[in-house]
Design an enzyme around this catalytic site. Sequence first.
Site, PDB file in Angstrom:
ATOM      1  N   HIS A  58       0.855  -1.188   0.000  1.00 25.77           N
ATOM      2  CA  HIS A  58       0.000   0.000   0.000  1.00 25.77           C
ATOM      3  C   HIS A  58       0.891   1.238   0.000  1.00 25.77           C
ATOM      4  O   HIS A  58       2.074   1.180   0.360  1.00 25.77           O
ATOM      5  CB  HIS A  58      -0.882   0.014   1.237  1.00 25.77           C
ATOM      6  CG  HIS A  58      -1.981  -0.998   1.216  1.00 25.77           C
ATOM      7  ND1 HIS A  58      -3.103  -0.879   2.007  1.00 25.77           N
ATOM      8  CD2 HIS A  58      -2.153  -2.141   0.501  1.00 25.77           C
ATOM      9  CE1 HIS A  58      -3.899  -1.896   1.788  1.00 25.77           C
ATOM     10  NE2 HIS A  58      -3.342  -2.683   0.887  1.00 25.77           N
ATOM     11  N   GLU A  60       1.038   3.797   1.974  1.00 28.63           N
ATOM     12  CA  GLU A  60       1.602   4.157   3.274  1.00 28.63           C
ATOM     13  C   GLU A  60       2.778   3.265   3.643  1.00 28.63           C
ATOM     14  O   GLU A  60       3.789   3.743   4.178  1.00 28.63           O
ATOM     15  CB  GLU A  60       0.527   4.048   4.377  1.00 28.63           C
ATOM     16  CG  GLU A  60      -0.656   4.975   4.181  1.00 28.63           C
ATOM     17  CD  GLU A  60      -1.826   4.347   3.445  1.00 28.63           C
ATOM     18  OE1 GLU A  60      -2.968   4.711   3.762  1.00 28.63           O
ATOM     19  OE2 GLU A  60      -1.606   3.501   2.546  1.00 28.63           O
ATOM     20  N   CYS A  88      -6.169   2.173   5.811  1.00 30.18           N
ATOM     21  CA  CYS A  88      -6.863   0.934   6.173  1.00 30.18           C
ATOM     22  C   CYS A  88      -6.337   0.442   7.524  1.00 30.18           C
ATOM     23  O   CYS A  88      -5.467   1.068   8.133  1.00 30.18           O
ATOM     24  CB  CYS A  88      -6.633  -0.128   5.098  1.00 30.18           C
ATOM     25  SG  CYS A  88      -4.925  -0.725   5.016  1.00 30.18           S
ATOM     26  N   CYS A  91      -2.479  -0.339   7.367  1.00 26.04           N
ATOM     27  CA  CYS A  91      -1.664   0.874   7.304  1.00 26.04           C
ATOM     28  C   CYS A  91      -1.757   1.680   8.591  1.00 26.04           C
ATOM     29  O   CYS A  91      -0.766   2.247   9.043  1.00 26.04           O
ATOM     30  CB  CYS A  91      -2.056   1.704   6.090  1.00 26.04           C
ATOM     31  SG  CYS A  91      -1.612   0.878   4.537  1.00 26.04           S
TER      32      CYS A  91
END
Length: 173
Positions: A58, A60, A88, A91
């Site tokens: 992801h 992040e 999410c 993260c």
Amino acid sequence: MTDFTQAEKEFFMAEALKEAQKSLAKEEIPIGCVIVKDSQIIGRGHNAREELNQAIMHAEIMAINQANIYEGNWRLLDCTLFVTIEPCVMCSGAIGLARIPQVIYGAPNAKFGAAGSLYNILTDERLNHCVKVETGVLEEDCAAIMQNFFRQGRERKKEAKRLAKFQESQTLA
């Protein structure tokens, strides 16, 4: 924690949107992130799950990894993470574990958000690290890139079904 002017927040969110464009160019879900320390970007990331075949890639996570290398430390104290879409659960956990004290995100994520929409991991006082969260910076731009991505995906699927039906009808004729 840094107090940013509105113009600074918008500048760094625009940089996160540039990262999201990198994902979009690769037909990934367009989320982008930058990590800022002392008014300097020390980490950048964009979704790369499909490209790298790694579920955890992801935006992040990529930015945290880059910032850890830059800092030579797993702790990212005195940093601010700017991300286009609400983090999410994974993260949010990584943000807390990296000890990032401040997160600024553009648009909420009603289906997966863990910083206010579905869960409040970043501000949960039961955890050993709480994060200051701000939302809504360039929200319309951050939401639009996601909405357009998913709308175009639905249109591609619809067109593929239409074409398959047409080809089937030509085969039967």
